[in-house]
Scaffold this active site. Structure first.
Site, PDB file in Angstrom:
ATOM      1  N   PHE A  68       7.568   1.950 -16.248  1.00 49.82           N
ATOM      2  CA  PHE A  68       8.591   2.782 -15.449  1.00 49.82           C
ATOM      3  C   PHE A  68       7.772   3.878 -14.721  1.00 49.82           C
ATOM      4  O   PHE A  68       8.168   4.616 -14.221  1.00 49.82           O
ATOM      5  CB  PHE A  68       9.605   3.578 -16.330  1.00 49.82           C
ATOM      6  N   HIS A 114      19.718 -13.432 -27.565  1.00 54.24           N
ATOM      7  CA  HIS A 114      18.699 -12.531 -27.936  1.00 54.24           C
ATOM      8  C   HIS A 114      17.838 -12.808 -29.162  1.00 54.24           C
ATOM      9  O   HIS A 114      16.596 -12.470 -29.192  1.00 54.24           O
ATOM     10  CB  HIS A 114      19.339 -11.092 -27.834  1.00 54.24           C
ATOM     11  N   ALA A 120       6.265  -7.878 -25.031  1.00 51.13           N
ATOM     12  CA  ALA A 120       5.146  -7.176 -25.704  1.00 51.13           C
ATOM     13  C   ALA A 120       3.859  -7.631 -25.371  1.00 51.13           C
ATOM     14  O   ALA A 120       3.089  -7.500 -26.287  1.00 51.13           O
ATOM     15  CB  ALA A 120       5.504  -7.041 -27.011  1.00 51.13           C
ATOM     16  N   THR A 126      12.453  -4.340 -18.607  1.00 53.63           N
ATOM     17  CA  THR A 126      13.260  -3.131 -18.407  1.00 53.63           C
ATOM     18  C   THR A 126      13.761  -2.387 -19.625  1.00 53.63           C
ATOM     19  O   THR A 126      14.407  -1.480 -19.454  1.00 53.63           O
ATOM     20  CB  THR A 126      14.496  -3.365 -17.691  1.00 53.63           C
ATOM     21  N   ASP A 176      13.991  -8.931 -16.383  1.00 50.98           N
ATOM     22  CA  ASP A 176      14.509  -9.047 -17.490  1.00 50.98           C
ATOM     23  C   ASP A 176      15.200  -7.903 -18.122  1.00 50.98           C
ATOM     24  O   ASP A 176      14.617  -6.773 -18.285  1.00 50.98           O
ATOM     25  CB  ASP A 176      13.224  -9.278 -18.668  1.00 50.98           C
ATOM     26  N   GLN A 231      12.109 -16.867 -25.426  1.00 49.25           N
ATOM     27  CA  GLN A 231      11.014 -15.770 -25.157  1.00 49.25           C
ATOM     28  C   GLN A 231      10.992 -15.102 -26.609  1.00 49.25           C
ATOM     29  O   GLN A 231      11.703 -14.680 -27.471  1.00 49.25           O
ATOM     30  CB  GLN A 231      12.344 -14.724 -24.370  1.00 49.25           C
ATOM     31  N   GLY A 234       1.662  -5.346 -25.912  1.00 49.34           N
ATOM     32  CA  GLY A 234       1.345  -4.609 -27.340  1.00 49.34           C
ATOM     33  C   GLY A 234       2.510  -3.551 -27.412  1.00 49.34           C
ATOM     34  O   GLY A 234       2.407  -2.736 -28.238  1.00 49.34           O
ATOM     35  N   LYS A 278      20.754 -11.091 -21.843  1.00 50.60           N
ATOM     36  CA  LYS A 278      20.663 -11.892 -23.314  1.00 50.60           C
ATOM     37  C   LYS A 278      21.764 -11.551 -24.120  1.00 50.60           C
ATOM     38  O   LYS A 278      22.399 -10.408 -23.824  1.00 50.60           O
ATOM     39  CB  LYS A 278      19.472 -11.193 -24.070  1.00 50.60           C
ATOM     40  N   TYR A 313      20.143  -3.207 -23.852  1.00 51.76           N
ATOM     41  CA  TYR A 313      19.168  -2.202 -23.443  1.00 51.76           C
ATOM     42  C   TYR A 313      20.155  -1.306 -22.746  1.00 51.76           C
ATOM     43  O   TYR A 313      19.913  -0.297 -22.301  1.00 51.76           O
ATOM     44  CB  TYR A 313      18.284  -2.723 -22.373  1.00 51.76           C
TER      45      TYR A 313
END
Ligand code: NAP
Length: 323
Positions: free
Chosen positions: A272, A117, A217, A23, A50, A190, A220, A84, A55
């Site tokens: 999204f 994190h 990621a 997210t 997640d 993670q 990428g 996190k 964020y």
């Protein structure tokens, strides 16, 4: 069992769905997009979400989860939600208040997974990225074993079902694993992981300690964000990935996600965009051959999109180690 519900067992007995919905979006993206995208993702079958205090979307993500529970799409126990602990709250006395803040924003009673994190501690305060007049990050000094003990207390208090870490190298994991009086092992690490940074050594290390590697990621990234190094090649334009995708009548994104699941990695995918959120669910509809897996293994070239270069020089900067 419905393949979309594939899960793996964590070392504390809980289960984590192998595909997670990411997210994170850069600051300029309206937070309402996180709300709509998370609702849609849950509707089409994502059971693992997640997010993170960093964020600044936990209000919207929590609202999305609660609305899908309220309309009967899912039950709370069907959803695996990860939050996190940000770098400015690594001092032990700040850990539980930080989790309580996330829970308040989410309007949830517990998170399924709470992870550190990053091992890089920063000066506590209201700024996410505290900097001095010259623009340099202001570091803090915290013993990560003490942070870990505070996470263990959060698990005991029922605020987090499972606890883990993120962006730790194997030495930092070892430090926690060898801590005298360790009550709970981290269930996961993670980390950035994709065909250009396949983390094979860290994965082997994690597997040998029954720690799940969660890939971020995995596509990428491509985010135009202050955190992403945009000088790197675009993973989804890779010719080998494209050829394998063509052979299976799939997309390079699906091949990159499928690669992780077949090597025992839990994988996150952020989108999204409704079409791409739906597409990412198709990761369960095909299988890569051992030759495909080998060819993708061969793409590794230690390219890190999230290199957190500003933190180089911090004693706990994780990415100077080989793995
Ligand atoms: P990602 O999942 O590798 O990539 C997302 C990018 O790929 C987005 O730009 C997305 O754009 C695009 N995309 C998604 N599905 C696609 C498809 N099927 N075909 C083509 N493009 C596609 O990147 P990420 O967001 O950097 O990482 C995933 C998640 O991991 C984050 O959202 C966050 O939850 C977590 N994360 C954790 C850390 C950490 O330090 N622990 C760091 C970074 C990220 P659209 O939205 O336009 O589809």
């Amino acid at each position: 069992m419905d393949p979309k519900s594939q899960r793996v067992k964590l070392n504390d007995g809980h289960f984590i769905p192998v595909l997670g919905f990411g997210t994170y979006a850069p600051e300029e993206v309206p937070k309402s997009e996180a709300l709509e995208a998370t609702k849609f993702a849950i509707e089409i079958g994502f059971h693992h979400v997640d997010s993170a205090h960093l964020y600044q979307n936990e209000e919207q993500v929590g609202q999305a989860i609660r609305s899908k529970i309220a309309d009967g799409t899912v039950k709370r126990e069907d959803i695996f939600y990860t939050s996190k602990l940000w770098c400015t709250s690594l001092r032990p006395e700040l850990v539980q208040p930080a989790l309580e803040k996330s829970l308040k924003n989410l309007q949830l009673d517990y998170v399924d997974l709470y992870i550190i994190h990053s091992p890089v501690s920063l000066k506590p305060g209201n700024e996410f990225v505290p900097k001095d007049e010259s623009g340099k990050l202001i570091f803090d000094s915290v013993d990560l074993c003490h942070t870990w003990e505070a996470l263990e207390k959060c698990k005991d208090a029922g605020l987090a079902k499972s606890i883990g870490v993120s962006n730790f190298n194997h030495k930092q994991l070892e430090k926690i694993l060898n801590k005298p009086g360790l009550k709970y092992k981290p269930v996961c690490n993670q980390v950035e992981c994709h065909p250009y940074l396949n983390q094979s050594k860290l994965l082997e290390f994690c597997k040998s300690h029954d720690i799940v590697l969660v890939a971020y990621a995995a596509l990428g990234s491509q985010l135009l964000s202050e955190w992403v190094n945009s000088n790197n090649p675009v993973l989804l334009e890779d010719l080998v990935l494209s050829a394998i995708a063509k052979k299976h009548k799939q997309t390079p994104a699906l091949v990159a996600l499928r690669y992780q699941i077949q090597r025992g990695v839990v994988v996150l995918a952020k989108s999204f965009n409704k079409k791409r959120i739906k597409e990412n669910m198709q990761v369960f509809d095909f299988e890569l051959t051992p030759e495909d897996m080998k060819a993708i293994d061969g793409l590794n070239r230690n390219i890190r999109y999230y290199d957190f270069q500003q933190a180089i020089g911090h004693p706990d900067y994780p990415f100077s180690e080989e793995y």
